[in-house]
Structures are given as C-alpha cells and as structure tokens.
Design an enzyme around this catalytic site. Structure first.
Site, PDB file in Angstrom:
ATOM      1  N   ASN A 108      18.282  13.244  35.089  1.00 28.68           N
ATOM      2  CA  ASN A 108      17.394  14.381  34.844  1.00 28.68           C
ATOM      3  C   ASN A 108      17.977  15.233  33.730  1.00 28.68           C
ATOM      4  O   ASN A 108      19.194  15.433  33.661  1.00 28.68           O
ATOM      5  CB  ASN A 108      17.246  15.223  36.110  1.00 28.68           C
ATOM      6  N   SER A 137      21.641  20.179  30.128  1.00 33.44           N
ATOM      7  CA  SER A 137      22.527  19.233  30.807  1.00 33.44           C
ATOM      8  C   SER A 137      21.730  18.002  31.219  1.00 33.44           C
ATOM      9  O   SER A 137      20.555  18.104  31.583  1.00 33.44           O
ATOM     10  CB  SER A 137      23.123  19.859  32.081  1.00 33.44           C
TER      11      SER A 137
END
Length: 221
Positions: A108, A137
């Site tokens: 993700n 991230s």
C-alpha cells in the site's frame, strides 16, 4: 513477461497510470493484469479500460456485508493469479480474511511518513502537528491500519505558508516515483518481506529505504 501485478484503486488512478507507464517502458519487470475497485465510475477504472487492462469494479452497498464484498473482490483478484497486489489509492479498509489470502504479497502507498499520521487527512494533520517533513510511504499490508512493515519512503519539506492542498500536491509528485521504484525493486527481487522483516538484497532493513532525487531507492543514511 515478468511479474503479474493486480492494482486496487478508488480514485483518479494517477498511481495506476504511473505503474502502467513503468511496466510499458521496462522500468518494472512486470505487467498490470487487473484493476480492482469499489468505485465503478472512478478515473482508475477508466484508465484501466483505456489501457486494455481487465477491470473489476462493484459498489460495496450491493453486498450484504463488508466481508462479502471483500470475498467477491479477492476471488476476482485470485483469478488473475497475481504475484503482487498494489493498493494505489484504494480507500477501503481490507478485512483480515482477505489479507490472509495473500500474506506478504500486498503493498500500500500511504501519504505520510509512517508511523506518523496513519489513516485519513494526513496533510492537514502534518501541518497541525508542526512537522518539518512530510512525505509518502510504501508498506506491506497487514490487518492493522497502515501499520505493516514500511519498505520505502519519499520525503518532502513542509514549507512556510503550506496549505493541505499545496502540501498534498508536492507529496503526490513524489508518490509516483516512490511507488514505481518500490514495485520495480520488488518485481526484480531486490526488495521483499519475510516474517514481517523487510529485506533489501537479502539483508534485513533497519530503516525504510529512501527515494533519492533521481527516483532511486537507497538505504537510509
């Protein structure tokens, strides 16, 4: 043909577009074999179909439960036999049973420097907290929200006068190369996760990889 990549998205599909471009020009040794969405009218679905990529998109309110929707979508995902699943702007929380079907194979991208600011409204929260840096991230998906092992990050400075919108735009410009570089490294075998521990060229990572100014991943200094 490289690795088979399934992409989950709910929005405009800009990260999907970046992945399609990178697969097309050889930066990623793989191909997108399906786009899966909870928003049939989303830009991501339109982008996939324009690119000739199989698209599965259904509204969750057509299912009796959240678990029933997850089961149907992940059955469809399993049918394309992905080596890797990438959540690229997918805005629903995925249930534990679905995640368990693909352990350590689902990534993700999240618009913050995790573990800071999991969840929504990250840009406004970074400004409210007085953060000097913000960013994005890429992490491994686990049942806990935005809490999986972080593989790589891109950082941007928070500037005087920033609004959530200006900060979001600056982060998005780094999200695309971060996601491409991370997926490329995963598909190329340089990057992985074993037993909850991220690994770079086989060695455990003590800290997330960092995206440099040329779009390459480097171990943290």
């Amino acid at each position: 043909m490289g690795r088979r990549i399934a992409v989950l998205a709910s929005g405009r599909g800009s990260n999907l577009g970046a992945l399609l471009d990178a697969c097309g020009d050889g930066r990623i040794d793989g191909r997108v074999v399906g786009l899966f969405s909870d928003k049939p009218a989303s830009g991501a679905v339109e982008r996939a179909r324009e690119a000739g990529v199989h698209a599965w998109a259904m509204k969750p309110n057509g299912f009796a439960t959240r678990e029933a929707f997850d089961a149907a979508m992940f059955d469809a995902i399993a049918a394309v036999q992905p080596d890797l699943i990438v959540c690229a702007g997918y805005m629903r929380i995925i249930g534990q049973a679905a995640i368990a079907r693909f352990p350590n194979r689902m990534l993700n991208i999240h618009p913050s420097l995790l573990p800071r600011h999991p969840g929504l409204h990250t840009h406004a929260r970074a400004l409210a907290a007085g953060d000097a840096e913000h960013g994005a991230s890429v992490h491994v998906v686990i049942p806990e929200l935005d809490a999986g092992p972080v593989l790589a990050q891109a950082r941007v400075p928070v500037l005087a006068g920033d609004t959530p919108e200006t900060l979001a735009a600056r982060v998005l410009a780094r999200e695309h190369p971060l996601l491409v570089a991370t997926v490329a490294a995963w598909c190329g075998g340089e990057l992985g996760c074993e037993g909850g521990i991220p690994r770079w060229h086989g060695a455990a990572l003590a800290a997330p990889l960092q995206l440099d100014g040329e779009g390459r991943l480097r171990p943290a200094a």
